[in-house]
Design a protein around this motif. Sequence first.
Motif, PDB file in Angstrom:
ATOM      1  N   THR A   1      34.548  38.622  41.700  1.00  0.00           N
ATOM      2  CA  THR A   1      34.693  40.073  41.868  1.00  0.00           C
ATOM      3  C   THR A   1      33.692  40.817  40.995  1.00  0.00           C
ATOM      4  OG1 THR A   1      37.038  39.842  42.390  1.00  0.00           O
ATOM      5  CG2 THR A   1      36.295  42.016  41.657  1.00  0.00           C
TER       6      THR A   1
ATOM      7  N   TYR B   1      35.284  47.653  35.799  1.00  0.00           N
ATOM      8  CA  TYR B   1      36.196  46.549  36.129  1.00  0.00           C
ATOM      9  C   TYR B   1      36.158  45.488  35.025  1.00  0.00           C
ATOM     10  CZ  TYR B   1      38.317  42.621  38.608  1.00  0.00           C
ATOM     11  OH  TYR B   1      39.122  41.568  38.966  1.00  0.00           O
TER      12      TYR B   1
ATOM     13  N   ASP C   1      38.136  46.603  32.048  1.00  0.00           N
ATOM     14  CA  ASP C   1      39.574  46.454  32.305  1.00  0.00           C
ATOM     15  C   ASP C   1      40.001  44.998  32.155  1.00  0.00           C
ATOM     16  OD1 ASP C   1      39.763  49.164  32.837  1.00  0.00           O
ATOM     17  OD2 ASP C   1      39.752  48.921  35.028  1.00  0.00           O
ATOM     18  N   GLN C   2      39.202  44.085  32.670  1.00  0.00           N
ATOM     19  CA  GLN C   2      39.529  42.662  32.585  1.00  0.00           C
ATOM     20  C   GLN C   2      39.460  42.157  31.145  1.00  0.00           C
ATOM     21  OE1 GLN C   2      40.848  40.909  35.144  1.00  0.00           O
ATOM     22  NE2 GLN C   2      40.776  42.967  36.021  1.00  0.00           N
TER      23      GLN C   2
ATOM     24  N   GLN D   1      31.208  47.826  38.371  1.00  0.00           N
ATOM     25  CA  GLN D   1      31.252  46.475  37.819  1.00  0.00           C
ATOM     26  C   GLN D   1      31.607  46.519  36.334  1.00  0.00           C
ATOM     27  OE1 GLN D   1      27.434  44.627  37.170  1.00  0.00           O
ATOM     28  NE2 GLN D   1      28.204  42.626  37.793  1.00  0.00           N
TER      29      GLN D   1
ATOM     30  N   GLU E   1      38.154  36.302  39.545  1.00  0.00           N
ATOM     31  CA  GLU E   1      37.761  37.464  38.730  1.00  0.00           C
ATOM     32  C   GLU E   1      36.247  37.485  38.527  1.00  0.00           C
ATOM     33  OE1 GLU E   1      41.777  37.912  35.976  1.00  0.00           O
ATOM     34  OE2 GLU E   1      40.271  36.408  35.449  1.00  0.00           O
TER      35      GLU E   1
END
Length: 176
Positions: free
Chosen positions: A71, A88, A91-92, A85, A68
């Motif tokens: 990424t 994402y 979301d994480q 970025q 993760e």
Amino acid sequence: MPEAVPRTWTITQLAEEYAVTLRTIRFYEDKGLLCPKRRGNQRVFGARDHVRLGLVLRGRRLGFSLGEIATIIDMYDAEPGEVGQLRYLLDQIVVRRADLEQRRDDIDTTLRELEEVEARCREDLKLLNEEPNATRRTQRLGERVSGAVGEERAARTAKEEPNATRRTQRLGRRDG
């Protein structure tokens, strides 16, 4: 005017600055998270690796996996760039927060159960010290244990099987 020389770090300097081991830095290098240049056998880390190491360590503290983290970091250089970025990462964060909240709930439940078991143990110990007759003491403890087991079983069944009453009735009809 002389050209500014970019700042570099040795592996030892990075390890000291971030309070990690040399092995940790080599591990992140093996995973492709850091890409130092080489001067002979010496690793030379530039500003990009310096920042990336800080981001990797922060990601680990927040509980993200290395995949993760990779990424998230790699998205900065690729399309859709920083916007992608950040989306994402948001979301994480939602996923990670939900996981941590579930863990907190599980810990709270475990602590409550430990308090209940501790209270029962203290009561049983008090009973053992107060009851001189071994047979009566064993009977009273047996009643408490079977009552506690029954309560626990009923609570677990109610939690795991919300329609347990209906299910029990159906099973009873089959047996009869």
